[in-house]
Structure formats: C-alpha cells, structure tokens
Design a protein around this motif. Structure first.
Motif, PDB file in Angstrom:
ATOM      1  N   PRO A 148      50.193  31.875  39.770  1.00  0.00           N
ATOM      2  CA  PRO A 148      49.763  31.030  38.738  1.00  0.00           C
ATOM      3  C   PRO A 148      48.713  31.545  37.708  1.00  0.00           C
ATOM      4  CG  PRO A 148      49.836  29.953  40.833  1.00  0.00           C
ATOM      5  CD  PRO A 148      50.287  31.366  41.038  1.00  0.00           C
ATOM      6  N   SER A 149      48.062  32.464  38.039  1.00  0.00           N
ATOM      7  CA  SER A 149      47.006  33.185  37.135  1.00  0.00           C
ATOM      8  C   SER A 149      47.879  34.378  36.315  1.00  0.00           C
ATOM      9  CB  SER A 149      45.904  33.853  38.027  1.00  0.00           C
ATOM     10  OG  SER A 149      46.325  34.558  39.010  1.00  0.00           O
ATOM     11  N   MET A 150      48.912  34.784  36.799  1.00  0.00           N
ATOM     12  CA  MET A 150      49.661  35.766  36.059  1.00  0.00           C
ATOM     13  C   MET A 150      50.296  35.071  35.026  1.00  0.00           C
ATOM     14  SD  MET A 150      51.384  38.302  38.982  1.00  0.00           S
ATOM     15  CE  MET A 150      52.279  39.151  37.873  1.00  0.00           C
ATOM     16  N   PHE A 195      42.221  43.340  44.119  1.00  0.00           N
ATOM     17  CA  PHE A 195      42.799  44.446  44.550  1.00  0.00           C
ATOM     18  C   PHE A 195      42.716  45.470  43.013  1.00  0.00           C
ATOM     19  CE2 PHE A 195      46.148  47.584  45.963  1.00  0.00           C
ATOM     20  CZ  PHE A 195      45.609  48.567  46.319  1.00  0.00           C
ATOM     21  N   PRO A 196      41.825  46.202  42.786  1.00  0.00           N
ATOM     22  CA  PRO A 196      41.840  47.115  41.436  1.00  0.00           C
ATOM     23  C   PRO A 196      43.238  47.698  41.333  1.00  0.00           C
ATOM     24  CG  PRO A 196      39.821  47.429  42.716  1.00  0.00           C
ATOM     25  CD  PRO A 196      40.659  46.685  43.801  1.00  0.00           C
ATOM     26  N   ASP A 199      40.295  48.375  35.935  1.00  0.00           N
ATOM     27  CA  ASP A 199      39.518  47.551  37.034  1.00  0.00           C
ATOM     28  C   ASP A 199      39.856  46.112  37.204  1.00  0.00           C
ATOM     29  OD1 ASP A 199      37.874  49.878  37.737  1.00  0.00           O
ATOM     30  OD2 ASP A 199      36.966  49.650  35.733  1.00  0.00           O
ATOM     31  N   HIS A 200      41.005  45.766  36.328  1.00  0.00           N
ATOM     32  CA  HIS A 200      41.490  44.540  36.453  1.00  0.00           C
ATOM     33  C   HIS A 200      42.251  44.269  37.791  1.00  0.00           C
ATOM     34  CE1 HIS A 200      40.566  44.319  32.313  1.00  0.00           C
ATOM     35  NE2 HIS A 200      40.885  42.973  32.294  1.00  0.00           N
ATOM     36  N   ASP A 201      42.613  43.254  38.366  1.00  0.00           N
ATOM     37  CA  ASP A 201      43.560  43.190  39.417  1.00  0.00           C
ATOM     38  C   ASP A 201      44.868  43.861  39.242  1.00  0.00           C
ATOM     39  OD1 ASP A 201      43.755  41.696  42.083  1.00  0.00           O
ATOM     40  OD2 ASP A 201      45.809  40.935  41.208  1.00  0.00           O
ATOM     41  N   PHE A 202      45.524  44.319  40.157  1.00  0.00           N
ATOM     42  CA  PHE A 202      46.561  45.103  39.967  1.00  0.00           C
ATOM     43  C   PHE A 202      47.951  44.167  39.545  1.00  0.00           C
ATOM     44  CE2 PHE A 202      49.677  44.349  43.953  1.00  0.00           C
ATOM     45  CZ  PHE A 202      48.847  43.372  44.589  1.00  0.00           C
ATOM     46  N   SER A 203      47.718  42.741  39.531  1.00  0.00           N
ATOM     47  CA  SER A 203      48.824  41.925  38.944  1.00  0.00           C
ATOM     48  C   SER A 203      48.557  42.123  37.413  1.00  0.00           C
ATOM     49  CB  SER A 203      48.459  40.550  39.262  1.00  0.00           C
ATOM     50  OG  SER A 203      47.201  40.167  39.239  1.00  0.00           O
TER      51      SER A 203
END
Ligand SMILES: NC(=O)C1=CN([C@@H]2O[C@H](COP(=O)(O)OP(=O)(O)OC[C@H]3O[C@@H](n4cnc5c(N)ncnc54)[C@H](OP(=O)(O)O)[C@@H]3O)[C@@H](O)[C@H]2O)C=CC1
Ligand SMILES: O=CCCC(=O)O
Length: 337
Positions: free
Chosen positions: A264-266, A275-276, A318-322
């Motif tokens: 949903p956030s992607m 998870f960076p 540094d964002h999420d791995f998604s």
C-alpha cells in the motif's frame, strides 16, 4: 528420529549440511510469557548493548522493560538518551561496556562496523575476559563473523553470532527470529534474553552458519521485493489498479507478509524506513560473495543487486528497501528519452 522429522518444541535435531548435525532450538514463547522474576527474565548478570540504530534501540529497550540491567553505547551518543531515560547505564566505549558487563550484544550496520566495534581501538575485545560473552546480532558475512569470534575467544570469552530475521516492528514487539551459531553454552546462557527480544531461535552449529542462513533469507527477500516492484509497475502500465493487485496477491499462493505490509505505501510512492535500502544491497552483495565461494549461480539475486545499486545512486540508500521500485521507474524514464 527419522531424518526429516522434527518436533516443534522445545529442541529439535535435524541433519546439517556437510555431514554434521543441526541442532534447532525453538521457543514459541513471546517476550512477556518467557519473563520471570529472576533478573526480570531468568538471566543473572549485567548486559551490554552496542549499536542503537533502527534495530538495536528497540531490542535494548525490550531488555530494559523486562527488568534487565543494561549498559549501552552508540557511536552517536544522542541515540543512547531514550534508553538512559528508561533506566539504562552508559559507558563511553565498547571496551568499557564489555568490561563492565557479563554479556554484550552488538547490532551494527555492516561487516566493517561490526569488526571495528568488536576488534578496533577501544573495541569490545579489549574489555573481554574468561567468563564473559559476546553476541553479535549484526548481519555480516561468515568470514567477518569468524574473525570477530577468533579475536573475542582469544581473550578467554565466548562468542555467539546471532543475526535476526524480522524488521523494525518485530524488533519493537519482541518477535524477532534469531539465527545463532558458535558457543553453545553461551547460546543456552543468553536464551532467556533472546526470548525477550524474539519469538524463536535456531542454533545452527559452527560460527558462519548463522551468517550464511541470514544471507540466504535476505537474498530471497531482496529478489522478491524487486519482482513485486516489477509487478506493480507493469500492472499500472497496462491500466490495472495497483491496490487491487496487492489485494489479489495477498489472497493467493504467493502471499507474503512483506507484500501486504509494503504494497500500500509503495503504491503511494512512500517508503518509511524499516529496513534501509543500503543494508539490503549490502546483504545481496554478501550473498553474491557467499554464492561465489561455493560456485553457486544466483542470477536473479545478481540482477536484483544491480537495481539496488541504481537505487543507491539515486540517493535512496536511507529509504526503506521497498524504494527500489523508484530505480525501475527511473529506468523507464531514461529509456523514453
Ligand atoms: N532494519 C532492519 O529491518 C533489519 C536490519 N538488520 C541488520 O541489523 C543491522 C543494523 O540494522 P539497523 O539497525 O537497521 O541499521 P541502522 O543503520 O539504523 O543502525 C546502524 C548502527 O550501526 C552503527 N554504526 C554504523 N557504522 C558504525 C561505525 N563505523 N562504528 C560504530 N558504529 C557504527 C550506527 O551508529 P550511529 O547511530 O552512530 O550511526 C547504528 O548504531 C544491520 O546489519 C542490518 O543489516 C537485520 C534485520 C532487520
Ligand atoms: O535484514 C532485514 C530483514 C527484514 C525482515 O526480515 O523483514
């Protein structure tokens, strides 16, 4: 016991690769149900915690809340403050933490920092001695883990590697999965602490097996995320509703908590960091080296790694791995110009 059979609780013995035995210890208990009065959790002694990032902070916090006597250190000292407010003590170096504690945990970013904090100047090894234990829960490669283990055990202390599966929320909820290997008596000694921070623990034998297990799991995860991102973008291109795609996937055979959690956030191009991305790329890099060491082709993971490298170059480390989906979007844009 038949070779392939296993029991769920409390301990299981399975055949291990290369002819040795794999001893699996499973705890189905949560942090609260495993706590008891002695020292809060059944562990007597002082516990050190080095590295208070996304994972280390909630793990140490859960130990404090369970009643453990915790001493913390972090390179950026301000990150210790919330733990000190909860009752933790502070020491000014990893060596001082190790010398003041019976068992010290370390949750560092990568092989370089894990080695530095354990074996560098004022590192934990300088405060280690017989009777003490060092538990490295960082995700590193087997060679680094063995080097750290060798230095720690040269002091007479014991060493356990214990990387974790599970991310920020499971760390906060005390629901991590520990993949341990190394000194089995240290494993047994710290089991009550692992049970505060996690929902299950596996003892995998010699140092290196925990690191390898963790890299295999994260290799699969990194490739799955890229495949998912490709699916979301393709569906959008052909006029499907991406939220419906996430819903359809969640009901079928390829359902995974990761897709329902991140999907949903992607779709909204939001990547709050659990998870960076830089750590996922590090894990793929380490998994590729592991595969090369045994001449095992892993072409899907190799391709996924390239995409995470592109994402890093776009400033998404540094964002999420998604956020790896943004690297795919950038590829589309560059192919259109
Ligand atoms: N986030 C996740 O979902 C998961 C992460 N992991 C693994 O756990 C480990 C930690 O991850 P996470 O907490 O997310 O990472 P963070 O980036 O949030 O934290 C990294 C920690 O390492 C410290 N550090 C980095 N470089 C150095 C150095 N040179 N010397 C001393 N300390 C250093 C940081 O200190 P400072 O605060 O000063 O920067 C910080 O305490 C990684 O190995 C990661 O792969 C495992 C499972 C899940
Ligand atoms: O190393 C990070 C793992 C993240 C997860 O297991 O969800």
């Amino acid at each position: 016991m038949a070779a392939a059979s296993f029991l769920l609780s409390p301990r299981v013995t399975l055949p291990l690769r290369r002819g040795s035995r794999l001893l699996v210890s499973c705890s189905a208990t949560s942090s609260s149900s495993s706590s008891d009065a002695a020292g809060g959790v059944g562990f007597q002694g002082r516990v050190g915690f080095l590295g208070l990032g996304i994972m280390g902070a909630p793990m140490a916090s859960n130990l404090i809340k369970a009643g453990c006597d915790i001493t913390v250190w972090n390179r950026t000292k301000s990150k210790c403050d919330p733990l000190l407010s909860l009752g933790a003590k502070f020491e000014s170096s990893p060596a001082r933490v190790a010398s003041s504690c019976d068992v010290t945990f370390a949750m560092l970013a990568d092989p370089e920092s894990a080695f530095e904090v354990a074996c560098g100047a004022n590192g934990a090894a300088e405060g280690m001695a017989a009777g003490k234990g060092y538990v490295d829960v960082s995700t590193v490669d087997d060679a680094t883990s063995k080097l750290i283990g060798k230095r720690i055990t040269s002091t007479g202390a014991s060493f356990l590697e214990a990387p974790v599966s599970g991310s920020k929320k499971p760390a906060e909820d005390g629901l991590l999965i520990f993949l341990t290997a190394g000194d089995e008596s240290l494993y047994k000694r710290v089991a009550p602490l692992l049970d505060v921070m996690g929902k299950s623990r596996f003892y995998l034998g010699d140092v290196g097996n925990g690191a390898a297990m963790k890299l295999v799991v994260n290799m699969v995860m990194g490739s799955m995320m890229v495949s998912f991102a490709e699916g979301l973008l393709l569906s959008e291109k052909v006029g499907l509703d991406s939220n419906t795609v996430v819903e359809v996937i969640s009901q079928g055979a390829i359902n995974a908590p990761m897709f329902s959690l991140k999907g949903p956030s992607m779709v909204k191009a939001a990547y709050p960091t659990a998870f960076p991305l830089k750590h996922q790329q590090k894990d793929l890099r380490l998994a590729l080296a592991l595969a090369e060491s045994v001449s095992q082709p892993i072409p899907t993971a190799a391709a996924a790694n390239e995409l995470y490298k592109v994402a890093k170059s776009l400033g998404l480390a540094d964002h999420d791995f998604s956020a790896v989906i943004e690297a795919l979007k950038a590829k589309v844009q560059s192919s259109q110009h």
